[in-house]
Structures are given as C-alpha cells and as structure tokens.
Design an enzyme around this catalytic site. Structure first.
Site, mmCIF file in Angstrom:
data_model
loop_
_atom_site.group_PDB
_atom_site.id
_atom_site.type_symbol
_atom_site.label_atom_id
_atom_site.label_comp_id
_atom_site.label_asym_id
_atom_site.label_seq_id
_atom_site.Cartn_x
_atom_site.Cartn_y
_atom_site.Cartn_z
ATOM 1 C CG ASP A 141 -2.064 -0.864 1.110
ATOM 2 O OD1 ASP A 141 -2.112 -1.491 0.110
ATOM 3 O OD2 ASP A 141 -2.862 -0.707 1.981
ATOM 4 N N GLY A 200 -0.604 -3.566 4.015
ATOM 5 C CA GLY A 200 -1.117 -2.252 4.032
ATOM 6 C C GLY A 200 -0.333 -1.340 4.862
ATOM 7 N NE ARG A 210 -4.295 -22.761 11.536
ATOM 8 C CZ ARG A 210 -3.461 -23.902 11.454
ATOM 9 N NH1 ARG A 210 -4.104 -24.719 10.573
ATOM 10 N NH2 ARG A 210 -2.360 -23.757 11.741
ATOM 11 N N GLY A 231 -5.548 -2.750 8.582
ATOM 12 C CA GLY A 231 -5.356 -1.803 9.587
ATOM 13 C C GLY A 231 -4.910 -1.913 11.016
ATOM 14 C CE LYS A 281 -7.275 -1.280 0.014
ATOM 15 N NZ LYS A 281 -6.853 -2.419 -0.692
#
Lengths: 208, 302
Positions: free
Chosen positions: B32, B243, B173, B161, B89
């Site tokens: 990001d 990010g 998983r 975040g 995005k």
C-alpha cells in the site's frame, strides 16, 4: 531417462512452468524431477532451467541477493538449455534499458519493458513461431509484455506487429509471451529438446 | 497467415489474460502506498506491485467517516512514477469508481471492504471489465461467489489496519479446510455443500479437483512483519498484500525489503532470523480482539 529441471522460483508463475516442463518431458518419454530454485546450490545439478514470468525488478533483485545469478550464467556458458519468459527475458537480456534491472547478459538483445502497454492492453493472439514441432499458430498470451528493440547475435523466432517477441541465442530461448499459461508444450519442447545449440547432460550418450 | 490477419485475432480482457496477470504476481509482495515517493520506495524494496490509496487502512480506521476511491489524479501520479503494476481500490458494488480506476490505467482493481461499501446487496459485475479484479474473502463461499462474478484473484480479508495477523490466518485456514473437506465428498455431497455455502456448483466441483482455489490466492489484512508474511506463505498463500505494515513502520525501506526476502525464504528459519533482525519498530496496531463488531471491516460485502 531421468532429467533434473530447475525453475527459478524467487517470484512469478513457477508452478505453471513446472507443470509445462513435466508435460513436455512426459510427451518425449522422459521422467523429470522439477526443483524450485529459491537459493544458491541447486542450479549446478540441473539439466535444464526455466526463468518464469513475474516482475523483472523483483526477480532481478532476488536472483542477485540469493547468489543464484552467477549459477544461471555458468549453466548457459556450459551450453545447457534455458527458457526465459517475459520477466525472465528481461532479466536474461544484454540490456533491459532500465536501471532497476541488473541484467544477466545471456541473450544479445535490448528489450523494452511494458512495450505493449499496461494490463488493459494485455492480449492473447495466435502467433507464428519458427522452429516449433509443426506450423500451427501458437496461442500466445502477452501480459504487460516486453518487446525486443534491438537484436545482436540472437535469431528472431517470432514477431508481433513488426517487433521481435521470441528469440534464440545459443542454448537460450526467450519469449515476451507466456508459453507456460497454455497447455501447448511446443515452445518448451523447442527450448529443451529441439535446440541443437543446447545440450542436456543427462541425455548425452543415450539414444533419442 | 499474414501479419494483418494476426492483429485482427488479438483478444483483450479474456479470463486467461486477467488470471494470467494475477499469476505473475505470485511469490510477491504488494504494498500500500499513498504517494509517488512511497511507490518508488516500494519498487526499490522489491514489491511486485503497489496499491495506490488516499490513506492506509490504519489511518482510514482512525479517521472514520465514509472512505472512498482515491483522487484519480493522485492515482495517475503513482501510475506514472513506477514501472511495476499499480492497483487501486474501489468501494464494494461501486461500478463507477471501478470504471474510473480502469480509465486511469490501473492494472488491477481491488473491490475492497476497507472502503465503505456502496451497495449492501451486490458486488460489481467484474466480467464486464478489461481490468482484472481482486476481492477479499473469509471463507470458501465468499471466495467462489467473487470468482463467479469475475474476480481474477482472491485475498483473505483479515482485519485491515490492525497489524494483527490473527484474522488473515483464520480466513486462510477456513478456506483451505473447506477445500480439504470437499476433497473427501461425493458428487451429491458437493452439490449439497454448494447450496449450503451459497456458491456456484460448477466451481465447488472444480476446486477440490485442483486442490486449491481456481484463481491466485493472496494473504491480506494485518500482516506487519517478515514473520507474519512467512506465516501466511506457510499457510499456502500465493503471495502477500501489506497495507499499513510498511509505511506505518519506523523504517519503511528496511521493513519492505525484509518482508520481500521473508516471502522468498518462508521455509528457512535461519534466513528468517537474519531477515528479522534490527528492522526498527513495526506498526503499533490494534489487536483484533479489542475491536467492537462495528469497527471490524471484514463483515462488509459477503
């Protein structure tokens, strides 16, 4: 006959090349052990090598930092076959015309990165390629592909819109497109088994 | 065949071309960035692509309010500043933001729960686009619905975040576990399972045959250190989105480079130990367990 194949696996579409190599070897009646190369020490045992598509800046950086680069150079100097596709072509070229790539100088060409534009310009198309097992057009997939701007001692095998997109230079075959993304194994066959300028150690002294 | 005929047979935006782009990102780290300088740092650190944003998820979280697509002028500036692919995005279901990003020339669109959803029932019909899409998923049903809509890449949602990798692990998983369950099922059981998870039956049959999702599967959401990235590779992700973990760290170039090297050396503990030394402070983060349900982004767009 059993072969050892290596796919440079620091980044990119590694599994696709591994499958294509297995498919190609099987069609020729050879068993093959495909190894992923993410560190030094593996390349010297390989009969044949593939450098995949991916991001040339990332691949270039990691083949040097992991100590794989000089081993690939020695592999080609020994006359063993290398297939380099897209980012692999850029990294293997003599000149990538970009400071962000540290070239291996294995193919005597100058390339232009992203020559056909960004992803929205990426395309697939039938392509005539010299030296394949038959003359049917090859289903070529170009993804943010480079083009070859200037050719030194290399032979041009295919061109798209007037620009070379596949070359052979001694034991190296390189394409701007991705033969590993389609089931058609003819480019892998040419690079590894039908290139008279390359020799595969495990196949020496055996009847083909 | 003449060269002219060849040119007429050129096809853009096919599934092969869109999924192929995602395949080229495998084994890589997508970072990001909010401006051209960060984009160049990311490229220098070995990123395979950058995600152009107005603010990283940690800051979006702090700021609150409606989170939208970045200013196209800023995205364009980032596109022009690096040679690696640039992603952008759009809000979930916001077809127009996605079209604007495609027009600006981004190489992939992330229809992302990190932004405020524009549509509470539908995602974008991604098949209509030339640009490939990546979408988040918490489980196999979400992943296969997104693929059916045309997504060329799936990433875990994680909890963006936070700097807490817990939810990315949980989602990966879950997806792998569901694929393993499918592998042991008969045809009829798979048909029933497809109805249960509200996923297209065709994809439910295809997935266990491949033993993996039919498209590239990245990790995202809360990855903050080289060890986190290696953990997600251990859980069979194809690559990593980071990010806030890089530009929220004390020394972004060093952290970025270390995460790239960790993805290549994910199964070599000694190399990981060297890579993890002396990186400076990581992002501070918020543990996922401390967030209220309203603060979580992962439940958006299912």
């Amino acid at each position: 006959m059993s072969l050892v194949a290596g796919v440079v696996a620091v980044q990119g579409d590694v599994e696709e090349h591994a499958s294509a190599i297995e498919r190609t070897a099987e069609s020729r009646g050879y068993e093959v052990d495909v190894r992923e190369i993410r560190e030094s020490g593996i390349v010297p045992a390989c009969d044949l090598l593939a450098m995949p598509g991916g991001e040339s800046t990332t691949i270039s950086r990691l083949v040097h930092s992991e100590g794989i680069a000089p081993e690939i150079v020695a592999h080609v100097e020994a006359g063993k076959p290398l297939l380099a596709t897209c980012a692999g072509l850029i990294v293997a070229s003599r000149d990538a015309a970009d400071d962000r790539v540290d070239e291996l100088e294995l193919i005597d060409v100058t390339v232009e990165r992203n020559a056909f534009g960004r992803q929205k310009d990426s395309f697939e198309a039938p392509l005539s390629v010299d030296g394949l097992a038959d003359e049917d057009p090859y289903p070529a997939v170009f993804i943010r592909a480079p083009a070859i701007e200037a050719v030194g001692s290399a032979d041009v095998l295919a061109s798209w819109d007037g620009r070379p997109v596949a070359v052979r230079d001694g034991p190296v075959v390189a394409t701007a497109f991705h033969p590993e993304l389609t089931p058609d194994s003819r480019v892998h066959g040419l690079a590894f088994f039908d290139n008279e300028a390359a020799f595969v150690p495990s196949l020496e002294n055996t009847v083909r | 065949m003449s060269a002219e005929t060849d040119l007429e047979e050129l096809r853009r935006g096919t599934d092969l071309v869109k999924r192929g782009f995602a395949q080229m990102q495998k084994g890589g780290v997508i970072m990001d960035v909010v401006d051209p300088e960060q984009a160049r740092i990311a490229e220098e650190a070995g990123a395979v692509a950058v995600m152009a944003l107005e603010a990283v998820p940690a800051d979006i979280r702090k700021r609150g309010g409606v989170a939208r697509m970045a200013d196209p002028a800023d995205v364009e500036e980032i596109v022009d500043s690096v040679s690696i692919p640039v992603m952008g995005k759009s809000r979930i279901g916001h077809t127009k933001e996605a079209q604007i990003l495609e027009a600006v020339g981004v190489d992939m669109i992330d229809e992302s729960e990190v932004l405020t959803p524009a549509d509470d029932a539908y995602h974008i019909d991604k098949r209509d686009f030339t640009a490939p899409f990546v979408c988040g998923a918490r489980n196999l049903g979400e992943a296969l619905r997104r693929i059916e809509e045309g997504a060329a890449m799936i990433r875990t949602k994680g909890e963006a975040g936070t700097g807490d990798v817990n939810q990315a692990v949980h989602h990966q998983r879950t997806i792998k576990g569901e694929i393993r369950r499918l592998e042991g099922m008969s045809f009829e059981e798979r048909e029933a399972y497809a109805r249960e998870i509200e996923a297209p039956a065709e994809l439910v049959h295809e997935t266990p045959e491949m033993g993996r999702l039919p498209v590239v599967n990245f990790a995202a959401g809360g990855i903050a250190t080289p060890a986190d990235a290696a953990l997600m590779m251990h859980h069979e992700c194809d690559g990593i989105f980071v990010g806030s973990g890089i530009f929220g760290a004390e020394n972004p170039p060093v952290m970025g480079e270390a995460i790239v090297e960790a993805v290549n050396n994910w199964d070599d503990p000694e190399a990981l130990a060297e890579i993890s030394k002396n990186l400076g402070k990581g992002m501070k983060g918020d543990a996922n367990v401390d967030l209220s349900e309203e603060e979580k982004m992962q439940g958006r767009g299912v």
